[in-house]
Design a protein around this motif. Structure first.
Motif, mmCIF file in Angstrom:
data_model
loop_
_atom_site.group_PDB
_atom_site.id
_atom_site.type_symbol
_atom_site.label_atom_id
_atom_site.label_comp_id
_atom_site.label_asym_id
_atom_site.label_seq_id
_atom_site.Cartn_x
_atom_site.Cartn_y
_atom_site.Cartn_z
ATOM 1 N N ILE A 403 -5.877 -10.298 -1.517
ATOM 2 C CA ILE A 403 -5.986 -11.514 -0.791
ATOM 3 C C ILE A 403 -6.557 -13.069 -1.985
ATOM 4 O O ILE A 403 -7.646 -12.846 -2.128
ATOM 5 C CB ILE A 403 -7.180 -11.660 0.803
ATOM 6 N N ILE A 404 -6.678 -13.363 -1.667
ATOM 7 C CA ILE A 404 -6.021 -15.205 -2.374
ATOM 8 C C ILE A 404 -6.998 -16.264 -1.660
ATOM 9 O O ILE A 404 -6.698 -15.806 -0.832
ATOM 10 C CB ILE A 404 -5.008 -15.346 -3.317
ATOM 11 N N PHE A 405 -8.193 -16.959 -2.246
ATOM 12 C CA PHE A 405 -8.598 -17.775 -1.580
ATOM 13 C C PHE A 405 -8.467 -18.702 -2.476
ATOM 14 O O PHE A 405 -9.126 -19.187 -3.602
ATOM 15 C CB PHE A 405 -10.629 -17.506 -1.448
ATOM 16 N N GLY A 406 -7.707 -19.724 -1.748
ATOM 17 C CA GLY A 406 -7.565 -20.878 -2.588
ATOM 18 C C GLY A 406 -6.793 -22.024 -1.936
ATOM 19 O O GLY A 406 -8.095 -22.296 -1.614
ATOM 20 N N THR A 407 -5.751 -22.621 -2.635
ATOM 21 C CA THR A 407 -5.453 -24.001 -1.926
ATOM 22 C C THR A 407 -3.849 -24.079 -1.171
ATOM 23 O O THR A 407 -3.379 -22.545 -2.184
ATOM 24 C CB THR A 407 -5.632 -24.655 -2.996
ATOM 25 N N THR A 408 -2.993 -24.765 -1.048
ATOM 26 C CA THR A 408 -1.578 -24.422 -1.072
ATOM 27 C C THR A 408 -0.714 -24.256 -2.150
ATOM 28 O O THR A 408 0.132 -24.098 -2.212
ATOM 29 C CB THR A 408 -1.238 -25.780 -1.030
ATOM 30 N N TRP A 409 -1.407 -25.279 -3.416
ATOM 31 C CA TRP A 409 -1.075 -24.606 -4.699
ATOM 32 C C TRP A 409 -0.979 -22.725 -4.542
ATOM 33 O O TRP A 409 0.078 -22.500 -5.526
ATOM 34 C CB TRP A 409 -1.112 -24.803 -5.901
ATOM 35 N N GLU A 410 -1.042 -22.316 -4.293
ATOM 36 C CA GLU A 410 -1.164 -21.132 -4.507
ATOM 37 C C GLU A 410 -0.708 -19.476 -2.889
ATOM 38 O O GLU A 410 -0.428 -19.364 -2.925
ATOM 39 C CB GLU A 410 -2.995 -19.851 -4.386
#
Length: 460
Positions: A403-410
């Motif tokens: 699970i990645i907590f990031g941004t639209t870029w991810e």
């Protein structure tokens, strides 16, 4: 911005043969982007002295394609701009700025105007201070900050704007400090996607333990009257890994105000209760009242968490075990501590993206070395999404999907890794944000809902 520099190879094909110093998929604005700092204060309007397009690019990225937050009373399409061209580059733009300020005072209604500069006037040497000084001498509410893009990003611009308002508008003060009053310096307005709701929750928590709070930004701020009272506060609270420290040091020197620095923005009962007790101790206010508030908040929090435990016990086998956080240091550190200490997840890779000043980086790294009593992890500082995504691709997430907590870029990266994505920072163009908060007791419950709704819905 492209990560690849195109050069002609020895065959003259124009093939990409080297990596440039440019940044792909940027995660912050330029210093002029701190116009959001100005219009995050109720009834304050920035005046931009810059080239055409600068204002539109900053507001479109930071305020629109980042939770679709809107511009409020003084932002977005409202911002007056000089839109200077070649003439001002050659002959200077001071007359153009003077004309713009005069027209703005005639047309627009605000309690304070903040003149901010772009690259062109800062490069050609426009004496913006002198022009603004003419209006200040007439008693008009206006200040200026030189925020040319080469000064740094919008984090740098933020503190240039706050200091400009303090020095040029709030003014000097030699009177007594009022016990129980605190100025809060925390999340970067608009850049942090959930800043509005988060600041409301911070104010609620601090008022709950008995403090009077100058929250300074957002709908809970009283606007310029609250800023005028900055100088009377007992102390300043810097609630972030580093942003706000420069301002707090300035206020300490200017008004003799002490400050309390708490690097971790609290998410969940453990961090929030610890945060509140530290503030209460520092302020020297009634501990019994504070403990009653904390006890009541914890009771409600753990009742909801007990309800959640049935789901967690039933589906634990299909849930992610490892996570990565990609974003600015404030949310990165806060999320990492919460996910480890409250949900028992394992940190796989943490990447901070806002390019913090070098002098703060070792202290930030040290926070990650003490995420929990028995958990230590490393953190990396990287601005280039190309490099960030390569690092994530080469991260060992084990046999379960990450699970990645990031941004639209991810988003595409998460699909590639067959994982899950929760957008928690700039840019967040798949979130519509009004008053959502992920911090404190209440915000942590909202965050848990978001995390596991994302997982369950993606698995359906």
């Amino acid at each position: 911005m492209s990560n690849i520099e195109l050069k002609c190879d020895d065959k003259g094909t124009g093939k990409a043969v080297g990596k440039s110093n440019s940044i792909e998929q940027i995660r912050y604005g330029c210093a002029l982007g701190a116009m959001h700092t100005a219009f995050a204060i109720p009834r304050v309007i920035p005046i931009a002295h810059c080239g055409p397009g600068c204002v539109d690019k900053q507001t479109a990225n930071i305020a629109f394609y980042n939770g679709f937050q809107g511009g409020g009373y003084g932002g977005g399409s409202v911002v007056p701009s000089s839109n200077i061209y070649e003439k001002e580059v050659v002959f200077g733009g001071e007359d153009r700025l003077r004309e713009l300020i005069e027209a703005t005072f005639k047309i627009m209604d605000a309690d304070l105007f903040v003149v901010m500069t772009g690259c062109i006037p800062d490069t050609v040497g426009d004496d913006v201070g002198s022009v603004v000084g003419e209006f200040q001498a007439k008693g008009l509410p206006i200040v200026y900050a030189e925020t040319g893009g080469f000064k740094g990003n919008n984090f740098t611009g933020h503190e240039l704007v706050t200091e400009a308002i303090i020095d040029q508008y709030v003014g000097d003060y030699n009177g007594p400090l009022e016990k129980g009053v605190v100025n809060v310096w925390s999340l970067l307005p608009f850049h942090n996607t959930f800043w509005r709701g988060d600041l409301v929750e911070i104010k609620r928590l601090l008022e709950g333990v008995g403090l009077k709070v100058n929250i300074l930004f957002g709908h809970e701020s009283l606007g310029v009257s609250e800023w005028k009272n900055i100088k009377k506060a007992q102390f300043n609270l810097v609630l972030s890994p580093w942003l706000g420290l420069k301002t707090a040091e300035h206020l300490k020197e200017k008004y003799g105000q002490p400050y309390l620095h708490i690097p971790t923005i609290p998410i969940g009962a453990k961090e929030t209760s610890s945060f509140l007790r530290k503030v209460v101790d520092f302020a020297g206010i009634d501990k019994d009242k504070a403990e009653k508030f904390i006890e009541n908040e914890e009771k409600k929090y753990y009742e909801y968490l007990e309800d959640f435990s049935d789901f967690y016990a039933e589906y634990w086998w299909g849930l992610p075990a490892k996570f990565s956080v990609i974003g600015d240091s404030a949310y990165n550190l806060a999320l990492t501590k919460f996910l480890v200490n409250q949900l028992g997840l394992i940190p796989a890779r943490q990447i901070i993206t806002e390019n913090p000043p070098e002098k703060y980086r070792e202290a930030i790294k040290n926070e990650y070395r003490h995420i929990a009593e028995d958990v230590s992890t490393d953190v990396e500082f990287e601005e280039d999404s190309y490099v960030i995504h390569e690092k994530i691709r080469n991260t060992d997430f084990g046999h379960k999907p990450p699970i990645i907590f990031g941004t639209t870029w991810e988003r595409d990266l998460a699909k590639e890794l067959k994982g899950f994505i929760v957008e928690v920072g700039f840019p967040a163009s798949y979130e519509v944000v009004l008053s959502k908060s992920y911090i404190g007791y209440k915000g942590a419950l909202t965050l848990i809902e978001k995390i596991y709704t994302t997982i369950v819905s993606a698995s359906a």
